[in-house]
Design a protein around this motif. Structure first.
Motif, PDB file in Angstrom:
ATOM      1  N   PHE A 135     -56.368 -23.147  10.541  1.00 59.55           N
ATOM      2  CA  PHE A 135     -55.269 -23.388  11.476  1.00 59.55           C
ATOM      3  C   PHE A 135     -55.477 -24.759  12.095  1.00 59.55           C
ATOM      4  N   GLU A 136     -54.527 -25.644  11.826  1.00 62.94           N
ATOM      5  CA  GLU A 136     -54.623 -26.995  12.397  1.00 62.94           C
ATOM      6  C   GLU A 136     -53.520 -27.171  13.417  1.00 62.94           C
ATOM      7  N   ILE A 137     -53.920 -27.458  14.624  1.00 62.22           N
ATOM      8  CA  ILE A 137     -52.953 -27.499  15.717  1.00 62.22           C
ATOM      9  C   ILE A 137     -51.915 -28.614  15.543  1.00 62.22           C
TER      10      ILE A 137
ATOM     11  N   ARG B 216     -37.323 -27.219  17.035  1.00 65.59           N
ATOM     12  CA  ARG B 216     -36.985 -26.210  18.034  1.00 65.59           C
ATOM     13  C   ARG B 216     -36.469 -26.860  19.324  1.00 65.59           C
ATOM     14  N   ASN B 217     -35.411 -26.295  19.866  1.00 64.46           N
ATOM     15  CA  ASN B 217     -34.965 -26.729  21.211  1.00 64.46           C
ATOM     16  C   ASN B 217     -36.138 -26.503  22.147  1.00 64.46           C
ATOM     17  N   ARG B 218     -36.377 -27.323  23.042  1.00 64.98           N
ATOM     18  CA  ARG B 218     -37.437 -27.186  24.053  1.00 64.98           C
ATOM     19  C   ARG B 218     -38.855 -27.424  23.526  1.00 64.98           C
ATOM     20  N   ALA B 219     -39.017 -27.703  22.222  1.00 59.94           N
ATOM     21  CA  ALA B 219     -40.384 -27.909  21.723  1.00 59.94           C
ATOM     22  C   ALA B 219     -41.047 -29.065  22.469  1.00 59.94           C
ATOM     23  N   THR B 220     -40.307 -30.123  22.702  1.00 59.21           N
ATOM     24  CA  THR B 220     -40.923 -31.294  23.352  1.00 59.21           C
ATOM     25  C   THR B 220     -41.406 -30.962  24.764  1.00 59.21           C
ATOM     26  N   GLU B 221     -40.759 -29.976  25.407  1.00 57.89           N
ATOM     27  CA  GLU B 221     -41.204 -29.599  26.765  1.00 57.89           C
ATOM     28  C   GLU B 221     -42.558 -28.892  26.747  1.00 57.89           C
ATOM     29  N   ASP B 222     -42.917 -28.325  25.604  1.00 59.74           N
ATOM     30  CA  ASP B 222     -44.158 -27.543  25.539  1.00 59.74           C
ATOM     31  C   ASP B 222     -45.406 -28.384  25.267  1.00 59.74           C
ATOM     32  N   TYR B 223     -45.210 -29.651  24.879  1.00 61.70           N
ATOM     33  CA  TYR B 223     -46.372 -30.467  24.508  1.00 61.70           C
ATOM     34  C   TYR B 223     -46.440 -31.742  25.344  1.00 61.70           C
ATOM     35  N   SER B 224     -47.673 -32.254  25.497  1.00 67.36           N
ATOM     36  CA  SER B 224     -47.845 -33.517  26.227  1.00 67.36           C
ATOM     37  C   SER B 224     -47.471 -34.678  25.309  1.00 67.36           C
ATOM     38  N   SER B 225     -47.307 -35.869  25.891  1.00 67.15           N
ATOM     39  CA  SER B 225     -46.906 -36.998  25.044  1.00 67.15           C
ATOM     40  C   SER B 225     -48.002 -37.340  24.031  1.00 67.15           C
ATOM     41  N   LEU B 226     -49.249 -37.158  24.424  1.00 70.07           N
ATOM     42  CA  LEU B 226     -50.346 -37.415  23.466  1.00 70.07           C
ATOM     43  C   LEU B 226     -50.293 -36.435  22.290  1.00 70.07           C
ATOM     44  N   GLN B 227     -49.998 -35.182  22.635  1.00 75.16           N
ATOM     45  CA  GLN B 227     -49.907 -34.151  21.577  1.00 75.16           C
ATOM     46  C   GLN B 227     -48.735 -34.452  20.641  1.00 75.16           C
ATOM     47  N   ILE B 228     -47.649 -34.908  21.227  1.00 77.56           N
ATOM     48  CA  ILE B 228     -46.475 -35.225  20.402  1.00 77.56           C
ATOM     49  C   ILE B 228     -46.779 -36.407  19.476  1.00 77.56           C
ATOM     50  N   GLU B 229     -47.463 -37.397  20.026  1.00 77.23           N
ATOM     51  CA  GLU B 229     -47.835 -38.566  19.208  1.00 77.23           C
ATOM     52  C   GLU B 229     -48.714 -38.156  18.028  1.00 77.23           C
TER      53      GLU B 229
ATOM     54  N   VAL C 292     -61.247 -16.936  18.645  1.00 76.22           N
ATOM     55  CA  VAL C 292     -60.694 -18.292  18.601  1.00 76.22           C
ATOM     56  C   VAL C 292     -60.656 -18.918  20.002  1.00 76.22           C
ATOM     57  N   ARG C 293     -60.663 -18.075  21.027  1.00 86.19           N
ATOM     58  CA  ARG C 293     -60.666 -18.607  22.396  1.00 86.19           C
ATOM     59  C   ARG C 293     -62.084 -18.637  22.936  1.00 86.19           C
ATOM     60  N   ALA C 294     -62.487 -19.832  23.403  1.00 83.58           N
ATOM     61  CA  ALA C 294     -63.836 -19.952  23.959  1.00 83.58           C
ATOM     62  C   ALA C 294     -63.950 -19.143  25.255  1.00 83.58           C
ATOM     63  N   ASP C 295     -62.808 -18.896  25.935  1.00 82.76           N
ATOM     64  CA  ASP C 295     -62.894 -18.142  27.201  1.00 82.76           C
ATOM     65  C   ASP C 295     -62.869 -16.628  26.983  1.00 82.76           C
TER      66      ASP C 295
ATOM     67  N   LYS D 108     -60.026 -28.887  20.229  1.00 80.78           N
ATOM     68  CA  LYS D 108     -58.594 -29.209  20.183  1.00 80.78           C
ATOM     69  C   LYS D 108     -57.703 -28.003  19.892  1.00 80.78           C
ATOM     70  N   GLY D 109     -58.321 -26.931  19.366  1.00 79.77           N
ATOM     71  CA  GLY D 109     -57.508 -25.754  19.033  1.00 79.77           C
ATOM     72  C   GLY D 109     -57.426 -25.510  17.530  1.00 79.77           C
ATOM     73  N   ASN D 110     -58.170 -26.321  16.753  1.00 75.42           N
ATOM     74  CA  ASN D 110     -58.231 -26.070  15.307  1.00 75.42           C
ATOM     75  C   ASN D 110     -59.295 -25.010  15.041  1.00 75.42           C
ATOM     76  N   PHE D 111     -59.107 -24.258  13.973  1.00 75.43           N
ATOM     77  CA  PHE D 111     -60.198 -23.377  13.541  1.00 75.43           C
ATOM     78  C   PHE D 111     -60.065 -23.083  12.054  1.00 75.43           C
ATOM     79  N   PHE D 112     -61.201 -22.718  11.451  1.00 69.95           N
ATOM     80  CA  PHE D 112     -61.135 -22.194  10.090  1.00 69.95           C
ATOM     81  C   PHE D 112     -61.988 -20.941  10.041  1.00 69.95           C
ATOM     82  N   GLU D 113     -61.800 -20.167   8.986  1.00 72.99           N
ATOM     83  CA  GLU D 113     -62.547 -18.917   8.884  1.00 72.99           C
ATOM     84  C   GLU D 113     -63.906 -19.198   8.251  1.00 72.99           C
ATOM     85  N   ALA D 114     -64.941 -18.939   9.019  1.00 73.85           N
ATOM     86  CA  ALA D 114     -66.303 -19.232   8.570  1.00 73.85           C
ATOM     87  C   ALA D 114     -66.847 -18.055   7.756  1.00 73.85           C
ATOM     88  N   ASN D 115     -68.027 -18.214   7.183  1.00 69.11           N
ATOM     89  CA  ASN D 115     -68.688 -17.048   6.584  1.00 69.11           C
ATOM     90  C   ASN D 115     -68.883 -15.996   7.676  1.00 69.11           C
ATOM     91  N   HIS D 116     -68.967 -14.733   7.258  1.00 67.28           N
ATOM     92  CA  HIS D 116     -68.985 -13.660   8.257  1.00 67.28           C
ATOM     93  C   HIS D 116     -70.144 -13.756   9.248  1.00 67.28           C
TER      94      HIS D 116
END
Ligand code: DNO
Length: 392
Positions: free
Chosen positions: A128-130, A143-156, A277-280, A307-315
């Motif tokens: 999963f690549e963010i 998507r309508n409103r997609a730009t509202e959900d992300y910061s300008s850095l994320q959009i870039e 997937v969540r560190a918290d 950053k929010g990326n992850f892949f499935e590791a060995n078990h």
């Protein structure tokens, strides 16, 4: 733990005979041909069950009886779908199947952006690549409103990512995200996907949570009466996608669910890969707090970055402390046995596996090839044996 394998039915490229050779004794399966919302008839359940029994295995867990979208939104025919759900539970119980997994993720079930990430050893993993997800949201779905959900850095970053893609890569990203991964039951065209997302633009997290709780309040009495243990699967990944709320992602989410409907028939599928997937999310603490209602285990590990990326590791690698999780599961089984619970043995399946060796040349369901899961099961079995012979 009851060593289990998921089987997608007669169409599955991994036959029951292979599952038996992997050493699994029980099967996790579903009637994938029945449309969402319809009742699973006793006849259809029995036909599927007989196929499994004839292979020397037992159908112990249903994954999943899907929840119709109308129930999640409480619109349209939701009352009829709830009644149908109750009938399905009764029919399963009358065939001797008592553990039922489901999820409450609106629109999309589990989601990955890439299905064949090549790892250093040459095997491939789901990932999963963010930036890919955001690029898809902003520039493909638009998507309508997609730009509202992300910061300008994320959009870039998403824009750079999108601009780097060849057309064929956009197609494959689209397919990975909306065509429906195995078991997701629903896949969409772009137009359908947009309509589905739009339906959630006025439905927030609290409302979705209350719909889930109302659904549980309606069906748990039936589950109790027929002795079915329901076990909700966490959101995968455990956060909102495309602005659509998700309510089974964190410790406080599951707390809310179980305090609202405390019956033990209102249970949990503990999926280490999804929560992990969540560190918290403190997996061990979450496990221990809800151990008595964990009716099904998905053991899998992910490797995440900040950053929010992850892949499935060995078990046995990645962010999940599998030693701690297996030990907690074995301790819970021991505790149940001591208090005389007949359901002391918890079904566990090695969740997903890498595509490797001979399977690299085969077409199998992404994440569900034979050899990667066989490796996962073998490692988990060895770990469990080692723990139970030493420090329990
Ligand atoms: C993916 C699975 C999910 C899961 C459902 C449960 O591999 O874990 O498809 O079965 O979300 O309802």
């Amino acid at each position: 733990m009851k060593e289990s394998f998921r089987w997608y039915g007669p169409q599955d490229a991994v036959p029951l005979s292979a599952i038996r050779q992997a050493g699994a004794t029980t099967i996790v399966s579903a009637l994938h041909d029945v449309p969402n919302g319809a009742v699973w008839s006793i006849d259809a359940i029995k036909i599927h069950q007989t196929l499994i029994q004839n292979a020397g295995l037992k159908w112990a867990v249903v994954e999943s009886v899907p929840i119709h979208e109308d129930i999640k939104q409480r619109i349209g025919d939701y009352e009829r779908y709830i009644e149908n759900y109750k009938s399905t539970l009764k029919n399963l119980a009358s065939c001797g199947i008592y553990t039922v997994c489901y999820n409450f993720m609106p629109v999309l079930d589990w989601t990955r952006t890439h299905l064949y990430k090549t790892l250093v050893d040459g095997s491939t993993a789901l990932s999963f690549e963010i930036d890919a997800l955001r690029a898809f949201d902003l520039y493909v779905v638009k998507r309508n409103r997609a730009t509202e959900d992300y910061s300008s850095l994320q959009i870039e970053a998403a824009k750079r990512y999108y601009e780097s893609l060849e057309e064929i890569e956009v197609k494959s990203l689209t397919k990975s995200i909306i065509a429906g991964l195995p078991g997701a039951e629903e896949g969409y065209t772009m137009e359908e996907f947009n309509q589905r997302i739009e339906a959630y633009s006025h439905l927030d997290q609290d409302t979705l949570r209350s719909h889930l709780i109302q659904f549980l309040a309606a069906i748990i009495p039936t589950a109790e009466a027929c002795n079915v243990k329901l076990c909700i699967h966490p959101d995968d990944p455990p956060h909102s996608l495309f602005g659509i709320p998700r309510v089974v992602s964190t410790a406080s989410d599951i707390e809310a669910l179980f305090s609202a409907v405390p019956s033990l028939n209102n249970g949990l599928t503990f999926c280490t890969g999804s929560f992990g997937v969540r560190a918290d999310n403190d997996l061990l603490e979450m496990f221990i707090n809800h151990a008595e209602r964990i009716h099904f285990l998905h053991f899998r590990s992910t490797q995440r970055d900040e950053k929010g990326n992850f892949f499935e590791a060995n078990h046995l690698e990645g962010d999940v402390d599998m030693y701690a999780m297996v030990k907690a599961a074995l301790q819970e089984e021991k505790r149940r046995k001591a208090i005389g619970r007949i359901d002391w043995e918890i079904p566990m399946r090695p969740d997903h596996g890498h595509q490797m060796l001979d399977d690299l040349n085969k077409t199998t369901n992404p994440g569900y090839s034979a050899i990667g899961r066989l490796r996962g099961l073998a490692e988990l079995r060895g770990l469990a044996l080692g723990i139970s012979r030493s420090d329990l």
